[in-house]
Scaffold this active site. Structure first.
Site, PDB file in Angstrom:
ATOM      1  N   LYS A  15      47.917 -66.471-106.489  1.00  0.00           N
ATOM      2  CA  LYS A  15      47.724 -67.923-106.315  1.00  0.00           C
ATOM      3  C   LYS A  15      48.131 -68.686-107.566  1.00  0.00           C
ATOM      4  O   LYS A  15      48.846 -69.687-107.487  1.00  0.00           O
ATOM      5  CB  LYS A  15      46.250 -68.258-106.010  1.00  0.00           C
ATOM      6  CG  LYS A  15      45.685 -67.625-104.769  1.00  0.00           C
ATOM      7  CD  LYS A  15      44.280 -68.119-104.485  1.00  0.00           C
ATOM      8  CE  LYS A  15      43.248 -67.823-105.572  1.00  0.00           C
ATOM      9  NZ  LYS A  15      42.949 -66.385-105.740  1.00  0.00           N
ATOM     10  N   ARG A  90      35.975 -72.344-102.595  1.00  0.00           N
ATOM     11  CA  ARG A  90      35.659 -70.923-102.452  1.00  0.00           C
ATOM     12  C   ARG A  90      34.498 -70.714-101.493  1.00  0.00           C
ATOM     13  O   ARG A  90      34.149 -69.554-101.224  1.00  0.00           O
ATOM     14  CB  ARG A  90      35.273 -70.346-103.822  1.00  0.00           C
ATOM     15  CG  ARG A  90      36.417 -69.635-104.549  1.00  0.00           C
ATOM     16  CD  ARG A  90      35.877 -69.156-105.871  1.00  0.00           C
ATOM     17  NE  ARG A  90      36.546 -68.019-106.428  1.00  0.00           N
ATOM     18  CZ  ARG A  90      37.515 -68.094-107.344  1.00  0.00           C
ATOM     19  NH1 ARG A  90      37.969 -69.246-107.730  1.00  0.00           N
ATOM     20  NH2 ARG A  90      38.016 -66.999-107.853  1.00  0.00           N
ATOM     21  N   ARG A 127      46.469 -56.593-115.051  1.00  0.00           N
ATOM     22  CA  ARG A 127      46.705 -58.001-115.409  1.00  0.00           C
ATOM     23  C   ARG A 127      46.197 -58.302-116.816  1.00  0.00           C
ATOM     24  O   ARG A 127      45.113 -57.884-117.195  1.00  0.00           O
ATOM     25  CB  ARG A 127      45.985 -58.899-114.389  1.00  0.00           C
ATOM     26  CG  ARG A 127      46.115 -60.368-114.668  1.00  0.00           C
ATOM     27  CD  ARG A 127      45.774 -61.183-113.461  1.00  0.00           C
ATOM     28  NE  ARG A 127      44.327 -61.372-113.300  1.00  0.00           N
ATOM     29  CZ  ARG A 127      43.805 -62.205-112.400  1.00  0.00           C
ATOM     30  NH1 ARG A 127      44.585 -62.875-111.577  1.00  0.00           N
ATOM     31  NH2 ARG A 127      42.500 -62.339-112.305  1.00  0.00           N
ATOM     32  N   ARG A 170      41.323 -59.970-118.941  1.00  0.00           N
ATOM     33  CA  ARG A 170      40.246 -60.907-118.611  1.00  0.00           C
ATOM     34  C   ARG A 170      38.961 -60.115-118.480  1.00  0.00           C
ATOM     35  O   ARG A 170      38.956 -59.041-117.888  1.00  0.00           O
ATOM     36  CB  ARG A 170      40.573 -61.590-117.278  1.00  0.00           C
ATOM     37  CG  ARG A 170      41.113 -62.996-117.443  1.00  0.00           C
ATOM     38  CD  ARG A 170      41.580 -63.579-116.147  1.00  0.00           C
ATOM     39  NE  ARG A 170      40.531 -63.712-115.144  1.00  0.00           N
ATOM     40  CZ  ARG A 170      40.672 -64.426-114.027  1.00  0.00           C
ATOM     41  NH1 ARG A 170      41.810 -65.057-113.783  1.00  0.00           N
ATOM     42  NH2 ARG A 170      39.700 -64.512-113.148  1.00  0.00           N
ATOM     43  N   ARG A 181      33.977 -59.179-107.324  1.00  0.00           N
ATOM     44  CA  ARG A 181      34.736 -60.397-106.968  1.00  0.00           C
ATOM     45  C   ARG A 181      35.358 -60.269-105.586  1.00  0.00           C
ATOM     46  O   ARG A 181      35.404 -61.231-104.825  1.00  0.00           O
ATOM     47  CB  ARG A 181      35.810 -60.674-108.034  1.00  0.00           C
ATOM     48  CG  ARG A 181      35.194 -61.172-109.341  1.00  0.00           C
ATOM     49  CD  ARG A 181      36.165 -61.079-110.486  1.00  0.00           C
ATOM     50  NE  ARG A 181      37.289 -61.973-110.332  1.00  0.00           N
ATOM     51  CZ  ARG A 181      38.498 -61.753-110.864  1.00  0.00           C
ATOM     52  NH1 ARG A 181      38.734 -60.647-111.547  1.00  0.00           N
ATOM     53  NH2 ARG A 181      39.442 -62.630-110.705  1.00  0.00           N
TER      54      ARG A 181
HETATM   55  P1  AMP Z   1      39.593 -67.438-110.969  1.00  0.00           P
HETATM   56  O1  AMP Z   1      40.293 -67.654-112.264  1.00  0.00           O
HETATM   57  O2  AMP Z   1      39.997 -68.394-109.898  1.00  0.00           O
HETATM   58  O3  AMP Z   1      39.660 -65.992-110.495  1.00  0.00           O
HETATM   59  O4  AMP Z   1      38.049 -67.745-111.248  1.00  0.00           O
HETATM   60  C1  AMP Z   1      37.308 -66.987-112.187  1.00  0.00           C
HETATM   61  C2  AMP Z   1      35.828 -67.159-111.932  1.00  0.00           C
HETATM   62  O5  AMP Z   1      35.467 -68.537-112.088  1.00  0.00           O
HETATM   63  C3  AMP Z   1      35.347 -66.786-110.537  1.00  0.00           C
HETATM   64  O6  AMP Z   1      35.139 -65.395-110.387  1.00  0.00           O
HETATM   65  C4  AMP Z   1      34.058 -67.594-110.458  1.00  0.00           C
HETATM   66  O7  AMP Z   1      33.034 -66.981-111.199  1.00  0.00           O
HETATM   67  C5  AMP Z   1      34.440 -68.884-111.168  1.00  0.00           C
HETATM   68  N1  AMP Z   1      34.988 -69.890-110.229  1.00  0.00           N
HETATM   69  C6  AMP Z   1      36.241 -70.413-110.225  1.00  0.00           C
HETATM   70  N2  AMP Z   1      36.394 -71.295-109.228  1.00  0.00           N
HETATM   71  C7  AMP Z   1      35.212 -71.335-108.576  1.00  0.00           C
HETATM   72  C8  AMP Z   1      34.744 -72.050-107.439  1.00  0.00           C
HETATM   73  N3  AMP Z   1      35.533 -72.885-106.757  1.00  0.00           N
HETATM   74  N4  AMP Z   1      33.453 -71.842-107.055  1.00  0.00           N
HETATM   75  C9  AMP Z   1      32.657 -71.009-107.731  1.00  0.00           C
HETATM   76  N5  AMP Z   1      33.024 -70.301-108.794  1.00  0.00           N
HETATM   77  C10 AMP Z   1      34.305 -70.452-109.227  1.00  0.00           C
END
Ligand code: AMP
Length: 234
Positions: A15, A90, A127, A170, A181
């Site tokens: 994404k 989400r 990654r 990360r 996740r």
């Molecule tokens: P990402 O970089 O999109 O994989 O997001 C990393 C982490 O940020 C996720 O595993 C969540 O803990 C938090 N996070 C990001 N976006 C959201 C969202 N829309 N709702 C809740 N938690 C989020």
């Protein structure tokens, strides 16, 4: 018509990579809630510190906090020609709140990127992320191809091809957290496909291809959705 786009899909589906590309091409902001939370954590803000602990466990930050952050962001003037949301919504609650925010704006185009779970696990385990600029890079293959910003690793070692910053894993890409996740995705986020799938502007693309092919498929589906043609799922 503004391009108001949501990228839907599990962690590791690509994404962020595709959103960055589309944002550049369409000159609209990419809004990644994960990036925003990581930036807040690095700045040491209260929200950032609390979010970091939640992210490290692979759980979701509360809907209230996330809806507040996104609603503030979508009130800014730079989204007049559109935006690309990466990582939001989400949950069904976030999607419902987003519909309210979008009232009287151009319709949302929702693209789901589909990738089988074993491939996601493989991708996430290799990654890396740049400590300085936040860009993503894969560990293999080593070396960068000139003109291909997607590779992101220099031959000299773990350095970002864009800014020379240090590449690190990360904290939430460790095996245990990745599993959590993916579980959280299946439980909380996957139901969003049902939430959106009957809309004329919903599309699915096959994310288990080379990034250029995914980008081409995405471009075609987005164009079709904007022209109001009937879509289909994979
Ligand atoms: P990402 O970089 O999109 O994989 O997001 C990393 C982490 O940020 C996720 O595993 C969540 O803990 C938090 N996070 C990001 N976006 C959201 C969202 N829309 N709702 C809740 N938690 C989020």
């Amino acid at each position: 018509m503004a391009l108001n786009l949501i990228m839907l899909g599990p962690p590791g589906a690509g994404k962020g990579t595709q959103a960055e590309r589309l944002a550049r091409e369409h000159r609209i902001p990419k809004i990644s809630t994960g990036d925003m939370l990581r930036a807040a954590a690095q700045d040491g803000t209260e929200i950032g510190r609390r979010a970091q602990a939640i992210m490290d466990r692979g759980e979701l930050v509360s809907d209230d906090v996330m809806i507040g952050i996104v609603s503030d962001r979508l009130a800014r003037p730079d989204v007049a020609c559109g935006f690309i949301l990466d990582g939001f919504p989400r949950t069904v609650a976030q999607a419902t709140a987003l519909d309210a925010i979008m009232d009287r704006r151009d319709p949302l185009i929702v693209v789901e990127i589909v990738v089988p779970e074993p491939e996601l696990v493989r991708r996430l385990s290799t990654r890396m992320i740049c400590e300085s600029c936040g860009r993503t890079a894969d560990i293999p293959p080593r070396g960068i191809r000139p003109g291909d910003p997607g590779q992101g690793r220099t031959e000299a070692g773990d350095r970002c091809a864009f800014c020379g910053g240090k590449l690190v894993q990360r904290t939430d890409d460790s095996d245990v957290v990745v599993r959590e996740r993916l579980r959280v995705y299946r439980t909380n986020t996957k139901p969003l496909v049902d939430f959106y799938k009957n809309r004329a502007t919903f599309r699915s693309v096959n994310g288990a291809q080379a990034p250029d092919q995914v980008a081409a498929e995405l471009a075609a589906e987005i164009a079709a959705a904007r022209n109001g043609r009937v879509g289909g799922r994979l």
